[in-house]
Design a protein around this motif. Structure first.
Motif, PDB file in Angstrom:
ATOM      1  N   MET A 106      41.533  20.998 -20.920  1.00 51.39           N
ATOM      2  CA  MET A 106      40.424  21.413 -22.089  1.00 51.39           C
ATOM      3  C   MET A 106      39.734  20.002 -22.444  1.00 51.39           C
ATOM      4  O   MET A 106      38.575  20.191 -22.585  1.00 51.39           O
ATOM      5  CB  MET A 106      41.367  21.414 -23.507  1.00 51.39           C
ATOM      6  CG  MET A 106      40.686  22.441 -24.572  1.00 51.39           C
ATOM      7  SD  MET A 106      39.587  21.463 -25.391  1.00 51.39           S
ATOM      8  CE  MET A 106      40.812  20.391 -26.276  1.00 51.39           C
ATOM      9  N   LEU A 107      40.169  18.675 -22.410  1.00 48.82           N
ATOM     10  CA  LEU A 107      39.455  17.711 -22.400  1.00 48.82           C
ATOM     11  C   LEU A 107      38.506  17.278 -21.188  1.00 48.82           C
ATOM     12  O   LEU A 107      37.394  16.968 -21.577  1.00 48.82           O
ATOM     13  CB  LEU A 107      40.562  16.363 -22.658  1.00 48.82           C
ATOM     14  CG  LEU A 107      41.380  16.508 -23.652  1.00 48.82           C
ATOM     15  CD1 LEU A 107      42.526  15.226 -23.756  1.00 48.82           C
ATOM     16  CD2 LEU A 107      40.562  16.344 -25.211  1.00 48.82           C
ATOM     17  N   ALA A 108      38.661  17.638 -20.127  1.00 50.56           N
ATOM     18  CA  ALA A 108      38.091  17.553 -18.824  1.00 50.56           C
ATOM     19  C   ALA A 108      36.829  18.371 -19.061  1.00 50.56           C
ATOM     20  O   ALA A 108      35.700  17.949 -18.950  1.00 50.56           O
ATOM     21  CB  ALA A 108      38.626  17.521 -17.694  1.00 50.56           C
ATOM     22  N   LEU A 157      37.397  22.266 -13.976  1.00 52.53           N
ATOM     23  CA  LEU A 157      37.643  21.161 -14.777  1.00 52.53           C
ATOM     24  C   LEU A 157      38.782  21.403 -15.812  1.00 52.53           C
ATOM     25  O   LEU A 157      39.568  20.708 -15.894  1.00 52.53           O
ATOM     26  CB  LEU A 157      36.453  20.460 -15.393  1.00 52.53           C
ATOM     27  CG  LEU A 157      35.326  20.097 -14.692  1.00 52.53           C
ATOM     28  CD1 LEU A 157      34.028  19.675 -15.538  1.00 52.53           C
ATOM     29  CD2 LEU A 157      35.702  18.974 -13.841  1.00 52.53           C
ATOM     30  N   ALA A 158      38.750  22.546 -16.366  1.00 50.92           N
ATOM     31  CA  ALA A 158      39.726  22.906 -17.169  1.00 50.92           C
ATOM     32  C   ALA A 158      40.896  23.575 -16.442  1.00 50.92           C
ATOM     33  O   ALA A 158      42.021  23.272 -16.821  1.00 50.92           O
ATOM     34  CB  ALA A 158      39.179  24.024 -18.035  1.00 50.92           C
ATOM     35  N   ARG A 159      40.762  24.300 -15.284  1.00 52.91           N
ATOM     36  CA  ARG A 159      42.058  24.970 -14.772  1.00 52.91           C
ATOM     37  C   ARG A 159      42.622  23.892 -13.807  1.00 52.91           C
ATOM     38  O   ARG A 159      43.861  24.123 -13.441  1.00 52.91           O
ATOM     39  CB  ARG A 159      41.295  26.121 -13.873  1.00 52.91           C
ATOM     40  CG  ARG A 159      42.212  27.062 -14.002  1.00 52.91           C
ATOM     41  CD  ARG A 159      41.529  28.678 -13.115  1.00 52.91           C
ATOM     42  NE  ARG A 159      40.424  29.076 -13.991  1.00 52.91           N
ATOM     43  CZ  ARG A 159      40.674  30.075 -14.748  1.00 52.91           C
ATOM     44  NH1 ARG A 159      41.920  30.636 -14.776  1.00 52.91           N
ATOM     45  NH2 ARG A 159      39.844  30.718 -15.510  1.00 52.91           N
ATOM     46  N   ILE A 198      44.900  26.053 -26.153  1.00 53.82           N
ATOM     47  CA  ILE A 198      44.278  25.101 -27.061  1.00 53.82           C
ATOM     48  C   ILE A 198      42.728  25.333 -26.910  1.00 53.82           C
ATOM     49  O   ILE A 198      42.267  25.301 -25.629  1.00 53.82           O
ATOM     50  CB  ILE A 198      44.440  23.524 -26.475  1.00 53.82           C
ATOM     51  CG1 ILE A 198      46.010  23.278 -26.448  1.00 53.82           C
ATOM     52  CG2 ILE A 198      43.928  22.669 -27.623  1.00 53.82           C
ATOM     53  CD1 ILE A 198      46.599  21.936 -26.030  1.00 53.82           C
ATOM     54  N   GLU A 199      41.942  25.616 -27.649  1.00 52.37           N
ATOM     55  CA  GLU A 199      41.002  26.180 -27.776  1.00 52.37           C
ATOM     56  C   GLU A 199      39.836  25.343 -28.781  1.00 52.37           C
ATOM     57  O   GLU A 199      39.947  25.294 -29.983  1.00 52.37           O
ATOM     58  CB  GLU A 199      40.817  27.639 -28.284  1.00 52.37           C
ATOM     59  CG  GLU A 199      39.347  27.982 -28.240  1.00 52.37           C
ATOM     60  CD  GLU A 199      39.342  29.566 -28.877  1.00 52.37           C
ATOM     61  OE1 GLU A 199      40.348  30.066 -29.384  1.00 52.37           O
ATOM     62  OE2 GLU A 199      38.499  30.335 -28.481  1.00 52.37           O
ATOM     63  N   ASN A 200      38.797  24.772 -28.115  1.00 55.26           N
ATOM     64  CA  ASN A 200      37.825  24.154 -29.033  1.00 55.26           C
ATOM     65  C   ASN A 200      36.377  24.998 -28.676  1.00 55.26           C
ATOM     66  O   ASN A 200      36.312  25.419 -27.507  1.00 55.26           O
ATOM     67  CB  ASN A 200      37.426  22.591 -28.565  1.00 55.26           C
ATOM     68  CG  ASN A 200      38.529  21.623 -29.411  1.00 55.26           C
ATOM     69  OD1 ASN A 200      39.253  22.341 -30.580  1.00 55.26           O
ATOM     70  ND2 ASN A 200      38.522  20.646 -29.330  1.00 55.26           N
ATOM     71  N   GLU A 201      35.473  25.059 -29.469  1.00 53.26           N
ATOM     72  CA  GLU A 201      34.253  25.555 -29.036  1.00 53.26           C
ATOM     73  C   GLU A 201      33.326  24.171 -28.804  1.00 53.26           C
ATOM     74  O   GLU A 201      33.160  23.291 -29.405  1.00 53.26           O
ATOM     75  CB  GLU A 201      33.692  26.237 -30.464  1.00 53.26           C
ATOM     76  CG  GLU A 201      34.232  27.620 -30.331  1.00 53.26           C
ATOM     77  CD  GLU A 201      33.357  28.348 -31.350  1.00 53.26           C
ATOM     78  OE1 GLU A 201      32.167  28.618 -31.634  1.00 53.26           O
ATOM     79  OE2 GLU A 201      34.126  28.852 -32.464  1.00 53.26           O
ATOM     80  N   LEU A 202      32.443  24.574 -27.631  1.00 52.11           N
ATOM     81  CA  LEU A 202      31.289  23.489 -27.209  1.00 52.11           C
ATOM     82  C   LEU A 202      30.086  23.971 -27.228  1.00 52.11           C
ATOM     83  O   LEU A 202      29.603  25.339 -27.174  1.00 52.11           O
ATOM     84  CB  LEU A 202      31.610  23.232 -25.701  1.00 52.11           C
ATOM     85  CG  LEU A 202      33.134  22.876 -25.413  1.00 52.11           C
ATOM     86  CD1 LEU A 202      33.341  23.027 -23.641  1.00 52.11           C
ATOM     87  CD2 LEU A 202      33.621  21.532 -25.961  1.00 52.11           C
ATOM     88  N   GLU A 230      41.341  10.273 -20.266  1.00 47.06           N
ATOM     89  CA  GLU A 230      41.803  11.430 -20.934  1.00 47.06           C
ATOM     90  C   GLU A 230      42.289  11.161 -22.326  1.00 47.06           C
ATOM     91  O   GLU A 230      41.855  11.641 -23.279  1.00 47.06           O
ATOM     92  CB  GLU A 230      42.933  12.166 -20.192  1.00 47.06           C
ATOM     93  CG  GLU A 230      42.220  13.099 -18.953  1.00 47.06           C
ATOM     94  CD  GLU A 230      43.358  13.559 -17.964  1.00 47.06           C
ATOM     95  OE1 GLU A 230      43.063  14.108 -16.972  1.00 47.06           O
ATOM     96  OE2 GLU A 230      44.494  13.040 -17.954  1.00 47.06           O
ATOM     97  N   ARG A 231      43.182  10.085 -22.480  1.00 49.29           N
ATOM     98  CA  ARG A 231      43.507   9.578 -23.749  1.00 49.29           C
ATOM     99  C   ARG A 231      42.181   9.058 -24.680  1.00 49.29           C
ATOM    100  O   ARG A 231      42.506   9.443 -25.730  1.00 49.29           O
ATOM    101  CB  ARG A 231      44.518   8.407 -23.430  1.00 49.29           C
ATOM    102  CG  ARG A 231      45.814   8.883 -22.766  1.00 49.29           C
ATOM    103  CD  ARG A 231      46.990   7.951 -23.015  1.00 49.29           C
ATOM    104  NE  ARG A 231      46.736   6.680 -22.419  1.00 49.29           N
ATOM    105  CZ  ARG A 231      46.811   6.474 -21.226  1.00 49.29           C
ATOM    106  NH1 ARG A 231      47.886   7.222 -20.585  1.00 49.29           N
ATOM    107  NH2 ARG A 231      46.782   5.390 -20.700  1.00 49.29           N
ATOM    108  N   GLU A 232      41.329   8.542 -23.807  1.00 53.55           N
ATOM    109  CA  GLU A 232      40.314   7.963 -24.777  1.00 53.55           C
ATOM    110  C   GLU A 232      39.541   9.138 -25.338  1.00 53.55           C
ATOM    111  O   GLU A 232      39.053   9.120 -26.426  1.00 53.55           O
ATOM    112  CB  GLU A 232      39.262   7.134 -23.629  1.00 53.55           C
ATOM    113  CG  GLU A 232      38.099   6.650 -24.358  1.00 53.55           C
ATOM    114  CD  GLU A 232      37.252   6.101 -23.210  1.00 53.55           C
ATOM    115  OE1 GLU A 232      37.511   5.617 -22.171  1.00 53.55           O
ATOM    116  OE2 GLU A 232      35.898   6.210 -23.414  1.00 53.55           O
TER     117      GLU A 232
END
Lengths: 616, 616
Positions: free
Chosen positions: B451-453, B471-473, B540-544, B582-584
């Motif tokens: 999700m972050l990538a 990137l997500a998968r 985990i879902e965010n909108e972009l 990723e942590r950043e």
């Protein structure tokens, strides 16, 4: 009078005799090959322009040549005095050749060309785009008598590739091809030369299959030759029916033994040109051909009663999927190639600044190392050895006079490959010759990170290059950089170094046909890069063999095995800009390179190699 | 006799009266909507099967219902005694409904259906696949008199969306639509109901544009309503010409003021059903419509003299590209939504194990928090609150009776969203309620990394979802895991939560139409997951929001701004499995969440939020 203006003048006489208003000369042979032999260089003969890509048109009053950015300067020089206008393709407001034809023939007229040089798909497009008042004469080859010392068609000796290299007999290949002919899924069906309708969900049986791509013929008949530079193919056509297989070539290229072998496989050998007459005598039947690849003169020679099933033939995919023998051989070929490249790296890094070197002398030395490898036949393409800013030109080619002298500073990019009985190789390394700016190291590290991420991909079956490309390109995109080309291309087996239908690219380019589903056994290059005009160029290229991994409830996983075996210059790597995972992939690769190449290195080379493949 | 067997019997009488051999009932309304209103539930009325997806056919001797894996068990139960055969779509050897029709009508016959429920493209496909001896009657709606208490067509009040929300006036939208009508690039052109030919490189001018997708009409006329559950749209059709705009709806849904506003914009209001008569009176002219979306009854009502330009209309893309006002509003909507979701998380984490909770009571509490937000209208879809193994079912839906009780252990997945004047939201969080196995944390961390990538992607303009999906998968694929769906979908603005043409997916699925080039202003969800049957589910879902970044010699770079503002539960994160980068990304996101939501939190919530968004 300028020699070329004179030749264009003679062509105009020919045009007047035949009532042609426009004559069109592409850069092509009769088979849609990437490289063309001397016989086919009519465009160069007429215009004086020697670049590898260009299209010429001539009218009774003007002439124009289209070429791309690689050749603008060269073309300008070479066309001087010829009266030919240069069209800089890709620049703003510059028409495509097709648009220019449309413009020239807006009020009708007659267009002539050699239909053997252009695909049937091109002809269909022309017919659609030009007004109905235009007459298209595809039966207008450039007359031999206008080119007194025209080289003959190449007829270099051909040879049979033994089954220990090819992995499958021609008899077996023919039987698989015939099976596929029973189930053709055409993109379009043509009757009477006109598009009749699109079939989307119907299968058809082809009685005849016309094959004109030289690498497809070479693959099918396990035949290799030397009629196209860098491509070990034989000038030929082929026709396969459900019971017979015809091979059309100059019989002089076959020695008695090779001829016998082919005949033992049931192959009927006819002279090269007689295919045009043979197809004209076919009975009404469905004919499979790839309209994007087969030349329009051959298609037009078919009787009107034949139904044309326009589809990619079964050979394209079968050839791209390397069989187990080919895969095993490829591993061996890449070790040989890796030995040569690694010894070259050792020599380069040791001697830079100590002995005089140029781009071409370095390339020559590398070739001499490849030539020492058993089973090496020829380079698989013209070596690119490009120093610093020269490497920013993606298709840079040096000659001895202009070659840059190498100094102990900056980068040397070397992109090279070999044709071996065990397969075709393609490798790029960028070597650090001495001091380089920190920014170059950042660029190099980003290129490397992308190359490693793609090499390490694990993905579900069904993925195409477009799905994976960002793995290679992502680190560069994050920095606002890019390379203006695909990330990689398919590679043949002792065949063309550029091969469809697999590749890595982020945008589908239909005419490239390199976005197929990645199948086990396909070989694709992985070659991201950075090209900064006037400064430097970086490319790191490994070849990847696609393999099946685990299969579970989510599907069949796929991964890549890296075939290329040569150190990646660590002197430009910034380990702190890599993740632990990326360093691990690199270290594992270098460990394998070291262990694989060790038996072929002398003591000094071994010592150096240990350091060159050290863990970071 | 079983109620549904009886109803099927009555349908058969109707079929006999009309000489129909097969009657076909899809799950659809007249507009191709994702969700359908009660009036349209003929398939449920006839079969008793209440699932959201299914297709029924009835012959004089048999009947069958097709549904997918979500509903196999339910359908089996509900169909018992009806005499209807269940077809488990997607299972081996189970035909598609279209294949079944082909089979039933192999020897000819008459097929009947309500042509308002099926697209013109579907009709064209049917015509191609069925034998010529089949008669297709698309004028056979299910008779109202066979359904005595059939609900009326929805006619709930409509309202105008003020320009401070819509960002652009209907007058301006109409003028842009008319501009686009001058340059239509059709996929196909139909005359006399038959496909005449494909035009690939020609533009056409449309005199009339038929719009039947409810969200497109709502967008064009800045009109919202409540005729489809979760979708704030109005049952309507529209027709735009170069000078006029017609809106077809039940006039009772408009109050005097709204009607006046529409008329002031030059819109002519006609009764809902009269579009069929109106189009039948059109003069011969080119009509733009999307054959995949417009129902075939409406297309068949056009005079034969009209030329149909089959193309995606200009509204689809215009609607997907949120204007500046919409973008600004969306940021506000997501803060409101984030406040509700974050307060819910606080409540959940604090009270789990201390008070009785179930999946539905938790969902209800979340809804109550959304309802406290100003401008909230309704949920944008039915909330999924799924505990442990229930969450492995991607489309799980609990009711109060069956809802699982939540305990202080395991995961609770909550996928929910709201319709606000400031836009539509869609968010998923997976909460740790107590102890979870180490493997669940590994899965959670991999989902999070993907999700972050994707959220952090930077890419050249021209990329589509298929380029970025890996990137997500990728982190899941590396572990041999996957989710069997796209990574994300487009989201409307106070419209449908699922919207074309943008999305993230690795395989192009033409009928999904979600692989367009990502444009600035498009909103797409980013929702990778792991679903382990019988064990647990994570999403985990965010909108972009897609934005333009730097532009340089390589092109226009694009990036995403994350709209969703709510903590991601750190209790399941394994920081050691993440890269520093990723942590950043995660820490930066949490910092922004904290700062953004702080003003809306009470003291205790603030204290908790600081911890919930801590750096890792």
């Amino acid at each position: 009078m300028n020699l070329y203006a004179e030749r264009i003048g003679t062509l105009r006489d020919f045009m007047r005799q035949n009532n042609l208003d426009v004559y069109y000369v592409p850069t092509a042979d009769f088979h849609g090959s990437e490289y063309i032999d001397e016989y086919f260089k009519v465009r160069t003969f007429l215009s004086g322009f020697t670049g590898s890509a260009g299209t010429l048109y001539v009218t009774l009053t003007e002439a124009g040549l289209f070429t791309d950015g690689r050749y603008f300067i060269q073309a300008e020089q070479e066309l001087t005095g010829s009266g030919i206008t240069l069209y800089r393709s890709g620049m703003e407001n510059v028409p495509t050749p097709e648009e220019k034809l449309k413009d020239l023939l807006a009020d009708g007229g007659t267009l002539g060309f050699d239909g053997r040089l252009l695909s049937y798909a091109f002809l269909m497009q022309l017919k659609e785009s030009l007004p109905d008042t235009v007459t298209i004469r595809h039966d207008m080859p450039f007359p031999d008598e206008l080119w007194s010392d025209r080289p003959a068609l190449s007829a270099r000796p051909a040879f049979r590739l033994a089954e220990c290299y090819a992995g499958k007999s021609t008899v077996d290949k023919l039987s698989e091809v015939r099976e596929a002919m029973k189930k053709v899924h055409p993109d379009a069906i043509y009757k009477n030369g006109a598009s009749e309708r699109f079939h989307k969900n119907t299968d058809h049986t082809a009685d005849v299959y016309l094959i004109t791509s030289l690498d497809e013929i070479a693959w099918l008949f396990n035949l290799r030759g030397n009629d196209v530079v860098h491509n070990p193919v034989v000038l030929s056509y082929a026709m396969v029916t459900d019971t017979k297989a015809f091979l059309y070539l100059n019989p002089s290229v076959l020695d008695a033994d090779t001829k016998k072998q082919l005949e033992n496989d049931g192959i009927i050998i006819h002279p090269y040109n007689s295919i045009y007459e043979d197809v004209s005598k076919l009975r009404a039947c469905p004919v499979l051909l790839d309209a994007k690849r087969v030349n329009c003169a051959l298609v037009q020679a078919l009787p009107k009663e034949c139904t044309i099933l326009d589809a990619t033939g079964p050979i394209l995919l079968a050839k791209a999927i390397k069989n187990e023998t080919e895969q095993k051989n490829l591993v061996a070929a890449h070790i040989k190639d890796g030995v040569a490249v690694t010894k070259f790296m050792y020599w380069l890094k040791k001697n830079i600044g100590r002995q005089h070197m140029t781009e071409t002398s370095a390339a020559d030395y590398l070739l001499s190392l490849r030539e020492k490898q058993e089973g090496f036949l020829e380079p698989s393409f013209e070596t690119i050895a490009a120093y610093n800013a020269n490497a920013a030109m993606m298709h840079y080619s040096a000659d001895e006079e202009t070659a840059a002298v190498l100094h102990p500073q900056g980068f040397l990019l070397v992109d090279s490959g070999g044709q071996y009985y065990e397969g075709t190789t393609d490798i790029t390394r960028t070597y650090v010759l001495g001091d380089i700016p920190y920014e170059w190291k950042q660029h190099y590290t980003a290129v490397l990170r992308g190359m490693l991420a793609l090499s390490d991909a694990k993905f579900l079956y069904g993925c195409r290059g477009i799905n994976l490309d960002i793995l290679a390109r992502g680190p560069l995109w994050q920095m606002g950089l890019d390379y203006r080309c695909g990330t990689g291309h398919g590679v043949g087996y002792l065949l063309n170094v550029h091969e469809a239908p697999n590749g890595f690219r982020w945008r589908i380019v239909p005419e490239r046909n390199d976005s197929c589903i990645l199948e086990e056994g396909m070989v694709t290059t992985n070659e991201p890069g950075v090209y900064v005009e006037g400064s430097h160029g970086i490319r790191i290229e490994n070849e990847l063999l696609c393999k099946k991994g685990e299969k579970n409830e989510y599907g069949q996983y796929m991964y890549f095995e890296t075939l290329t075996m040569a150190p990646i210059d660590l002197d430009a790597v910034l380990p702190e800009e890599m993740t632990a995972k990326e360093r691990e992939i690199l270290n594992n690769y270098h460990k394998k390179v070291y262990e694989t190449l060790l038996p072929y290195m002398n003591e000094e080379e071994t010592k150096w190699l240990r350091e060159a493949t050290r863990e970071i």
